[in-house]
Structures are given as structure tokens and as C-alpha cells.
Motif scaffolding. Structure first.
Motif, PDB file in Angstrom:
ATOM      1  N   CYS A 107      -0.822  -0.556  -3.152  1.00  0.00           N
ATOM      2  CA  CYS A 107      -0.625  -1.995  -2.932  1.00  0.00           C
ATOM      3  C   CYS A 107      -1.779  -2.821  -3.483  1.00  0.00           C
ATOM      4  O   CYS A 107      -1.592  -3.991  -3.839  1.00  0.00           O
ATOM      5  CB  CYS A 107      -0.455  -2.282  -1.445  1.00  0.00           C
ATOM      6  SG  CYS A 107      -1.999  -2.370  -0.525  1.00  0.00           S
ATOM      7  N   HIS A 167      -4.563   3.158  -1.942  1.00  0.00           N
ATOM      8  CA  HIS A 167      -3.201   2.677  -1.703  1.00  0.00           C
ATOM      9  C   HIS A 167      -2.724   1.854  -2.903  1.00  0.00           C
ATOM     10  O   HIS A 167      -3.436   0.969  -3.382  1.00  0.00           O
ATOM     11  CB  HIS A 167      -3.157   1.819  -0.440  1.00  0.00           C
ATOM     12  CG  HIS A 167      -1.785   1.653   0.124  1.00  0.00           C
ATOM     13  ND1 HIS A 167      -0.813   0.892  -0.497  1.00  0.00           N
ATOM     14  CD2 HIS A 167      -1.197   2.158   1.243  1.00  0.00           C
ATOM     15  CE1 HIS A 167       0.297   0.926   0.211  1.00  0.00           C
ATOM     16  NE2 HIS A 167       0.090   1.677   1.279  1.00  0.00           N
ATOM     17  N   ASN A 169      -6.983   4.486   5.820  1.00  0.00           N
ATOM     18  CA  ASN A 169      -6.934   5.849   6.353  1.00  0.00           C
ATOM     19  C   ASN A 169      -6.810   6.849   5.213  1.00  0.00           C
ATOM     20  O   ASN A 169      -5.919   6.746   4.375  1.00  0.00           O
ATOM     21  CB  ASN A 169      -5.741   5.995   7.309  1.00  0.00           C
ATOM     22  CG  ASN A 169      -5.752   7.329   8.026  1.00  0.00           C
ATOM     23  OD1 ASN A 169      -6.776   8.018   8.056  1.00  0.00           O
ATOM     24  ND2 ASN A 169      -4.622   7.695   8.598  1.00  0.00           N
ATOM     25  N   HIS A 193       3.560  -6.130   6.505  1.00  0.00           N
ATOM     26  CA  HIS A 193       3.853  -4.772   6.974  1.00  0.00           C
ATOM     27  C   HIS A 193       2.677  -3.831   6.755  1.00  0.00           C
ATOM     28  O   HIS A 193       2.711  -2.685   7.205  1.00  0.00           O
ATOM     29  CB  HIS A 193       5.070  -4.231   6.234  1.00  0.00           C
ATOM     30  CG  HIS A 193       4.903  -4.167   4.743  1.00  0.00           C
ATOM     31  ND1 HIS A 193       4.807  -5.313   3.973  1.00  0.00           N
ATOM     32  CD2 HIS A 193       4.803  -3.128   3.889  1.00  0.00           C
ATOM     33  CE1 HIS A 193       4.661  -4.964   2.708  1.00  0.00           C
ATOM     34  NE2 HIS A 193       4.639  -3.658   2.622  1.00  0.00           N
ATOM     35  N   LEU A 194       1.630  -4.283   6.078  1.00  0.00           N
ATOM     36  CA  LEU A 194       0.488  -3.418   5.772  1.00  0.00           C
ATOM     37  C   LEU A 194      -0.638  -3.674   6.766  1.00  0.00           C
ATOM     38  O   LEU A 194      -1.035  -4.822   6.998  1.00  0.00           O
ATOM     39  CB  LEU A 194      -0.012  -3.695   4.352  1.00  0.00           C
ATOM     40  CG  LEU A 194       0.945  -3.334   3.213  1.00  0.00           C
ATOM     41  CD1 LEU A 194       0.354  -3.778   1.882  1.00  0.00           C
ATOM     42  CD2 LEU A 194       1.213  -1.832   3.197  1.00  0.00           C
ATOM     43  N   THR A 195      -1.174  -2.601   7.330  1.00  0.00           N
ATOM     44  CA  THR A 195      -2.284  -2.687   8.268  1.00  0.00           C
ATOM     45  C   THR A 195      -3.540  -2.084   7.654  1.00  0.00           C
ATOM     46  O   THR A 195      -3.471  -1.332   6.673  1.00  0.00           O
ATOM     47  CB  THR A 195      -1.968  -1.931   9.568  1.00  0.00           C
ATOM     48  OG1 THR A 195      -1.873  -0.521   9.281  1.00  0.00           O
ATOM     49  CG2 THR A 195      -0.648  -2.413  10.174  1.00  0.00           C
ATOM     50  N   THR A 196      -4.687  -2.384   8.244  1.00  0.00           N
ATOM     51  CA  THR A 196      -5.937  -1.798   7.751  1.00  0.00           C
ATOM     52  C   THR A 196      -5.917  -0.284   7.896  1.00  0.00           C
ATOM     53  O   THR A 196      -6.482   0.433   7.067  1.00  0.00           O
ATOM     54  CB  THR A 196      -7.141  -2.375   8.508  1.00  0.00           C
ATOM     55  OG1 THR A 196      -6.954  -2.222   9.918  1.00  0.00           O
ATOM     56  CG2 THR A 196      -7.322  -3.843   8.175  1.00  0.00           C
ATOM     57  N   THR A 197      -5.281   0.195   8.934  1.00  0.00           N
ATOM     58  CA  THR A 197      -5.176   1.650   9.116  1.00  0.00           C
ATOM     59  C   THR A 197      -4.412   2.274   7.958  1.00  0.00           C
ATOM     60  O   THR A 197      -4.808   3.309   7.413  1.00  0.00           O
ATOM     61  CB  THR A 197      -4.473   1.989  10.448  1.00  0.00           C
ATOM     62  OG1 THR A 197      -5.218   1.432  11.525  1.00  0.00           O
ATOM     63  CG2 THR A 197      -4.363   3.488  10.625  1.00  0.00           C
ATOM     64  N   THR A 198      -3.340   1.627   7.555  1.00  0.00           N
ATOM     65  CA  THR A 198      -2.550   2.132   6.426  1.00  0.00           C
ATOM     66  C   THR A 198      -3.355   2.093   5.137  1.00  0.00           C
ATOM     67  O   THR A 198      -3.310   3.028   4.329  1.00  0.00           O
ATOM     68  CB  THR A 198      -1.279   1.279   6.247  1.00  0.00           C
ATOM     69  OG1 THR A 198      -0.511   1.330   7.440  1.00  0.00           O
ATOM     70  CG2 THR A 198      -0.442   1.793   5.086  1.00  0.00           C
ATOM     71  N   LEU A 199      -4.114   1.029   4.952  1.00  0.00           N
ATOM     72  CA  LEU A 199      -4.820   0.836   3.695  1.00  0.00           C
ATOM     73  C   LEU A 199      -6.071   1.707   3.557  1.00  0.00           C
ATOM     74  O   LEU A 199      -6.427   2.103   2.451  1.00  0.00           O
ATOM     75  CB  LEU A 199      -5.218  -0.632   3.540  1.00  0.00           C
ATOM     76  CG  LEU A 199      -4.079  -1.639   3.445  1.00  0.00           C
ATOM     77  CD1 LEU A 199      -4.635  -3.041   3.328  1.00  0.00           C
ATOM     78  CD2 LEU A 199      -3.178  -1.330   2.265  1.00  0.00           C
TER      79      LEU A 199
END
Length: 476
Positions: free
Chosen positions: A122, A120, A112, A104-110
Motif C-alpha cells: 500500500c 506493505h 507487523n 481499512h489499514l491499521t498500523t499493525t497491518t502496516l
């Protein structure tokens, strides 16, 4: 692996693909103090590989097995002899290899920065042996690799016992691991073997007393903290360097501030592991051109000290870990495997740090770094031998900053076969209020990322410190 971000898929032991013939390595004067530190946790965020994840896992296991044959101590365990000396036995006991998912984790999420400014959370779950003390290497593997499959990327987290390696040896192993994997994918096989000699100034017959039950970390590992990555471009750092060197004159300490502090004790220069003596602030002591990194460190010291709102009469300490391999005469092999580091703590009054200009702090750091030569390294070893002790990691008086890692480490050289990392991140290990880690910026060319860990209220103050934030630039 109970967690809110990752799911454990599998765990196994990876062994060297060749049996070790290396003799036991005794922990040195530089290794032993790290027994109370957590395992090192550093990793790389990569784009998704151009083949299946099952293929990647198999390739990484084979590459890790080959890398361990070049670094057999990492597949070993600690053993303490009847005299109290601790050894690494390269007994091919193997390392842990963990496969996890966080789809569920994307590079954008991590990566940005908005709206999540802090690192982040995570990333703290993408490493093995969370909060494990290095002394545990008597019973636990000395290294582990965790590979986490993300929505559009993969994170490879490497965990290594800190009493076995410093940052130089850690990244040598990581680079070799990546190079072997790339070679297996058709890339060119380029790697250099480590030097396992123990015939150095750090070799000693001194015994480190270990408390009953084993050592514990010297800082509060559960205190509330915030963690951010501040990026500094080459241009921004060069501007800081020009500012620090603008009125460069090693004999000029006349920029008094009327705060009543004696100019005869402007700095207390501390040598390795807290054996210190005053350095007079009268221009004595060799000063060279202040470097880019010293200038950046000085600005960080000024700003964090200011936002902590400390008593002006209090002293603040800025610790820098330095590589001793090239400081000794004769020089050690640059690929010496183990810890070859010492601490250079520099102390100044809070009132001076805040009210004087950037050059003041920069010169103090510069003077101590330049002075840390062969003789100083040897004095540090002799001092430790007289009173063996664990490394005092932490912020004991609320006014300390500890700078670790280095922007010179080849962190972005870890190409596993399909491209360079998108980012470098670390785990939860060895973090406390005032712990800073320096990484190279992804674009290279002298750029730097500072991983800054501070108390929440101090981080808010730093984010609003105009003098500091004017040099922070967008990440590439």
C-alpha cells in the motif's frame, strides 16, 4: 486515483502565502543528471492527530503554503532557454495537495513483520506522481503532498523533483513543513532558511543534451522485485564495526585467498559518474578507522554478492551517494538548496568479495570515501562538463548495488504537533534490483534501517544468509 488500497477524497493546488522574489535558478552539474530519475518519494507514518481530520487537512494546507514561501523553487516550474540551459522559475505556480483515505489499514497491518515480511504494497499508493520522470517538471508541479487517513494513523507522503533537491534539501523542506505545522498548533517555531546561491563549483555553462521526447529512466521500472526493511541496532552495528576494524592495518593486504586474482588490482576505485581509474591494492591510499556505516555496507555487499551466485571472475560495483557540501574547500553552506552529491562507485572481483574477510570490502569502501575530497569533487565536475550525461541509475550487469539516502538525515524529526513518526517509508520511485536506502532507526542512538530492494530469488538468498541475518535485530 484507481487503486486497491486508497480512495481519493480531494485534490487541489497549494500556493505560497507570499509572492516569490527569487531569481531563476540554473540547474547545476549535480542537478542535471537527475532529470532522468523519478521524483523522490518519502513519507512519515504518524499516529492519528488529537483533533478531526478536517482540521488536520486545513492545518497542513496552511503550513505547506507557509513552507513554500521559504522554499519558493518547489512551487515553480522548469524552463529551458534557447541555449539548452534548464532553469527553475519560482513563479508561484503551486504544488499538488491530495487527500486520500485507506480506513481499512491499521498500523499493525502496516508495520507487523509477520506474516507479511516485505514492505506493505500500500505504501506505493501513498505518494503522488508515481514513476514520474524529473524532466516532467517543465509541465508538472515540482512537488506534491499526499495525506492519507488510515484506520488509526495518518501517512504524510512528500514527493519532490529529484533535479531540484537531493536528500539533504528534501528533508530540510520536510522538517520545515512539519515545524511550521507544529508551531501553528502552539509549538515552538524553529526552522532555518535554505541557501539559494548558485555561486558554487557545480555551476557550469555546460549543456546536457536531451534526447528527442525527453529522457527516460535508465533501468527496467517494471521488473519483479521484493522490498524489505532490515533493522540494525546500535549494538549490532558496533559488533560489525569491531569485526571490520579487528585487524586494522592499512599496509596489510596479505590475506590472499589463492583464487588466482592479481593483488595488484584488488579494487577499481571509480570516481563521480563513472570516470574511473585503478587504485593498486598495495596499501597505497589513505585509510582511516572504518566507520559503522562502512562496516554495515561492506557486510551487505558481501552477502548480496554471495547469494547472487555470480562468476568469481566477474566484478561487482557498490555505489554510494555522498554529500559534497562539506567536502569542498571552502565548504558549501550546509543548507545549500539543490543537489550537491556525487557517486562513489567501488569495484572488486566477486571472488575477492566472497572469499576474503569483512575487512577487505570495508577497507575498499573506506578508501574511496576518504579519498573523495575537494580535488576529487572538482575532477568529477570537470569530467562531467567534458561529457554531460544523465545519471546511470540501475543494475546493468546483475552485480551492482546502489546505496542511497542516509541514516544521518533527520527523518524522525518531523513532528507535526502531536508526536514523532512511527516509521519512514518510500514509494515506488527509483527502485530496481540492488537499490538500497539507508534510514535512521526509530530509536536513534546509531541504529539503522536498510530498505533493501532485490530480485525475489536474491532476497530469499539474503534471508537465508546466516552471516548477514545474525546482525539483523527486531524493530523497536
Amino acid at each position: 486515483m484507481p487503486s486497491s488500497f486508497t480512495t481519493l477524497i480531494s485534490k487541489c493546488t497549494v500556493y505560497p502565502d507570499q509572492k516569490s522574489t527569487l531569481k531563476p535558478l540554473k540547474l547545476s552539474v549535480s542537478d542535471l543528471p537527475m532529470l532522468s530519475c523519478h521524483y523522490i518519494q518519502k513519507g512519515v507514518l504518524l499516529t492519528a492527530p488529537p483533533y478531526s481530520f478536517d482540521h488536520l487537512i486545513l492545518s497542513l494546507k496552511h503550513s505547506l503554503s507557509a513552507a513554500l514561501s521559504l522554499f519558493p523553487p518547489l512551487a515553480g516550474r522548469f524552463s529551458t532557454d534557447p541555449h539548452g540551459h534548464v532553469y527553475i522559475f519560482s513563479n508561484d505556480a503551486g504544488v499538488d495537495f491530495i487527500h486520500a483515505k485507506a480506513k481499512h489499514l491499521t498500523t499493525t497491518t502496516l508495520l507487523n513483520e509477520e506474516p507479511l515480511i516485505d514492505v506493505h504494497p500500500c505504501f506505493k499508493e501513498l505518494f503522488a506522481y508515481d514513476m514520474t520522470i524529473s524532466y516532467s517538471g517543465h509541465h508538472y508541479p515540482l512537488a506534491a503532498v499526499q495525506v492519507t487517513e488510515l484506520a488509526d494513523a495518518v501517512f504524510i507522503g512528500c514527493t519532490v523533483n529529484h533535479a531540484v533537491t537531493d536528500g539533504t534539501s528534501f528533508w530540510h523542506f520536510f522538517n520545515t513543513f512539519a515545524a511550521i505545522c507544529k508551531a501553528g498548533s502552539g509549538g515552538k517555531k524553529i526552522f532555518r532558511s535554505p541557501d539559494f546561491t548558485r555561486d558554487t563549483v557545480f555551476n557550469s555553462t555546460a549543456v546536457l543534451p536531451i534526447p528527442d521526447g525527453g529522457p527516460t529512466v535508465t533501468f527496467a521500472a517494471d521488473e519483479p522485485l521484493r522490498e524489505r526493511i532490515f533493522h540494525f541496532s546500535r549494538e549490532s552495528i558496533q559488533n560489525l564495526k569491531k569485526k571490520a576494524n579487528n585487524h586494522f592495518n592499512s599496509n596489510d593486504n596479505s590475506n590472499g585467498n589463492g583464487n588466482g586474482f592479481s593483488d595488484s588490482i584488488e579494487v577499481i576505485g571509480k570516481q563521480a559518474n563513472d570516470s574511473w581509474k585503478p587504485i593498486n591494492g598495495n596499501g597505497n591510499g589513505k585509510i582511516t578507522e572504518i566507520s559503522s556505516f562502512q562496516s554495515l555496507s561492506a557486510q551487505l555487499w558481501r552477502s548480496v554478492t554471495r547469494v547472487r551466485k555470480l562468476d568469481p571472475s566477474k566484478t561487482s560495483t557498490f555505489r554510494m551517494a555522498v554529500n559534497c557540501r562539506h567536502r569542498l574547500n571552502p565548504k558549501m553552506d550546509p543548507l545549500y538548496f539543490g543537489n550537491a552529491i556525487q557517486s562513489i562507485p567501488t569495484v572488486a572481483y566477486v571472488g575477492d568479495i566472497i572469499s576474503r574477510d569483512l575487512r577487505y570490502c570495508a577497507e575498499l569502501l573506506n578508501r574511496n570515501v576518504v579519498a573523495h575530497d575537494d580535488a576529487t569533487v572538482r575532477r568529477g565536475v570537470e569530467d562531467w562538463e567534458k561529457a554531460p550525461r544523465l545519471f546511470p541509475l540501475g543494475n546493468f550487469d546483475g552485480a551492482m548495488i546502489t546505496m542511497g539516502s542516509s541514516p544521518r538525515f533527520p527523518m524522525y524529526d518531523n513532528d507535526f504537533g502531536w508526536g514523532l513518526p512511527l516509521a519512514i517509508r518510500s514509494g515506488k520511485a527509483n527502485k530496481f534490483d540492488g537499490k538500497i536506502s539507508a534510514f535512521p532507526g526509530r530509536e536513534g542512538n546509531g541504529s539503522v534501517d536498510l530498505e533493501v530492494v532485490l530480485a525475489p530469488e536474491t532476497m530469499v538468498g539474503l534471508e537465508n544468509d546466516i552471516e548477514f541475518m545474525q546482525y539483523v535485530t527486531p524493530s523497536v
